[in-house]
Write an enzyme that holds these catalytic residues in place. Sequence first.
Site, PDB file in Angstrom:
ATOM      1  N   LEU A 406       0.825  -1.200   0.000  1.00  0.00           N
ATOM      2  CA  LEU A 406       0.000   0.000   0.000  1.00  0.00           C
ATOM      3  C   LEU A 406       0.861   1.253   0.000  1.00  0.00           C
ATOM      4  O   LEU A 406       1.743   1.406   0.848  1.00  0.00           O
ATOM      5  CB  LEU A 406      -0.916   0.024   1.228  1.00  0.00           C
ATOM      6  CG  LEU A 406      -1.871  -1.162   1.381  1.00  0.00           C
ATOM      7  CD1 LEU A 406      -1.514  -1.948   2.640  1.00  0.00           C
ATOM      8  CD2 LEU A 406      -3.306  -0.703   1.442  1.00  0.00           C
ATOM      9  N   ASP A 407       0.612   2.125  -0.955  1.00  0.00           N
ATOM     10  CA  ASP A 407       1.222   3.441  -0.900  1.00  0.00           C
ATOM     11  C   ASP A 407       0.623   4.192   0.286  1.00  0.00           C
ATOM     12  O   ASP A 407      -0.545   3.982   0.633  1.00  0.00           O
ATOM     13  CB  ASP A 407       0.937   4.194  -2.202  1.00  0.00           C
ATOM     14  CG  ASP A 407       1.505   5.588  -2.194  1.00  0.00           C
ATOM     15  OD1 ASP A 407       2.687   5.740  -1.864  1.00  0.00           O
ATOM     16  OD2 ASP A 407       0.753   6.531  -2.508  1.00  0.00           O
ATOM     17  N   LYS A 408       1.410   5.043   0.939  1.00  0.00           N
ATOM     18  CA  LYS A 408       0.897   5.752   2.126  1.00  0.00           C
ATOM     19  C   LYS A 408       0.012   6.934   1.753  1.00  0.00           C
ATOM     20  O   LYS A 408      -1.170   6.987   2.085  1.00  0.00           O
ATOM     21  CB  LYS A 408       2.054   6.245   3.001  1.00  0.00           C
ATOM     22  CG  LYS A 408       1.582   7.027   4.239  1.00  0.00           C
ATOM     23  CD  LYS A 408       2.729   7.629   5.009  1.00  0.00           C
ATOM     24  CE  LYS A 408       3.254   8.891   4.350  1.00  0.00           C
ATOM     25  NZ  LYS A 408       2.299  10.047   4.425  1.00  0.00           N
TER      26      LYS A 408
END
Length: 726
Positions: A406-408
Amino acid sequence: MAAPLAGPSAGVGVVTYRVEELDCATEENDLRAVLTPLPGVRSLEFDLVGRRVRVRHELASPAPIEAAIRELGMRPSVVVEAEGAELSRSLSRRSIVITVGAGVLAVGSEVAVIAGADEQSLLVAVLALAAIALGGRDTLRKGFQALRSLRMTMSLLMSVAVIGAIAIGQWPEAAVVIWLFGVAELIEALSLERARNAIRSLVGLAPETASVRRDGGWVTVPTGEVPLDAVILVKPGERIALDGRVTSGASSVNQAPITGESISVSKTVGDPVFAGTINERGTLEITVTAAKGEGTLDRIARSIQEAQADKAPAQRFVDRFAAIYTPAVFAMAIIVAVVPVVTGHGSFHDWFYRALVLLVLACPCALVISTPVTVVSGLGGAARRGILIKGGVHLENARKIRTVALDKTGTLTHGTPVLTDLVNLGELTDDEVLRITASIEALSEHPVAHAIVTAYHGPLDDAEEFEAITGRGVRASIAGTVYTLGNHRLAEETGMCGPELEAILERLENEAKTAIVLMNAHPIAVLAVADTLRPNSRQAVDDLKALGVTTIMLTGDNQRTATAIAHQAGIDDARGDLLPDDKLRIITELVATAGPVGMVGDGVNDAPALAKADLGIAMGAAGTDTAIETADIALMDDDPRKIAETIRISTHTAHVLWQNITIALGVKVIFLVLTLAGTASLWIAVLADMGASLVVIANGLRLLRRPAHGTRADARRDTPTTVTGR
């Protein structure tokens, strides 16, 4: 809905044909064989559910395409979407009348035999022939055309079975068989229409007219005539006709058709709105940003329609199996009709009749239809929940994902810094601290400054002698008093960072927040800004863990920030200080070592990593052309819980797919045994095949109404500012 279609006079482009003879994978393979070699034909897309073939071509006219289809004995007709619904209704009424009439005649022939008439009497033969002529004309015609082109289709198998029954004097049974086959096709067509309507109805949500501002007033015009940048009026309770941005007014809008959210979303000036959504309260004036047919709703429907061509692994298995199964059973029927008689193990009449039953069993109708109707329903059901899946292969493979990266920013967090803490050290009130800080930061373009200015809603003071201190902060004078706003480093350099202030700054920084100190002769207050975690991110991660999926967070932020945010979200593996190439490298490693990997990002900045992952998932894709066009799966809103929901939908769809395949094959196996034992009749075999078809269709359609898991929280709420006294 399909993309704009080119008719015979439209020239170069795309043309979609409805082909009534397109029953299964056999006809699809035949069409591929004759159309693919044609010069100018670029690609073919098949929709077995809708009996359609979509041809992308570079021909001056599609006439050669139509000629090639007709050479197979098939009848292509150009699909015009605007006429499709009325045509479908008229065909249904006509088919129902014909089917009822054929049923009365077929049952009449059976009743005559039950009443004492001989099966080969003139009355029985006339009633049966009338039933066959009325209800079996299309089947026999398609069977004859298939024979001419040496294609083994369901119509050919059924035609041979009916003619064979007549040849051995089974007039009533021949009539009932052809009638039941017609009933099966009619019910199947009506049932499959529901699956198609789930997609077609998406575009139908948008109104056909809009109130447009012209010459100082409002005029109602068809949406197709509304130009870009026109201003339309939407009153409370009305559906928004076209995509646009709010230019006047405020309201709450139900965006469920686009995002699947059950909670309405507040809209004010500058916010995007989408066609088909419902304006609930205030009156809105909207500037149009997408013409009719090019809005978000249209792209969603078009993507789902085109996704049917991207077959799931189960679909490809069924197509291959059907291509082998039908000829194999046909060959078995010939053996059953000949070998026992030649070897003296029974009469020709008995074994020939069993061979006819086998021909009926050779029709792979239930098997072939079991997969596309399930996939279409799964795609449509997911779209209703704001999850756009770009093909059956992605729908089926999502359940196999074992690791999700997951990208933040924008995925787990809001993506926009907000003021989270105000620690007042006692000299001024909280409102005075905010006013002074916002007045100074209003002269800066830094994201931290924007977050503070946004948090203050009162009038600003005049700030003079503004000075930027590179890498450390800013300074300005308000009402003769000089104030400095600086980071931890500046506070230390000015000698103001005593033990109390040091402890406050360290605590805030350990929470992944950017802390700044308001100072004059001494520290006045500490303010903290951060890109805050979405309220439902923790639940999203917990949902993934419950499914046995490992989560990893990837971000370009520093490692301390990454660790803090990951801790809040419940993620054990956080990797910070990453460039796009670093994310791509990590995804490549995960794909090689951690099983099927899903990557979740914004669909643009993380494009290389999204493309490399086994499944690329774009967040918040509503209104974003790039995400809708390129991602394997696009989540239309910003709710990360839909990642786990996508996996659940995929798992449930796969279960239904294999249930349907098992049902279809199980019925065939049971009746194969009964036929060889001599206990199955022609009409019972047709009835069983029809029943199996209806069962698998009904089972597949369940995916359209499967309730979503969990609830819809408002993903747009900001984390409230924490105000702490000294």
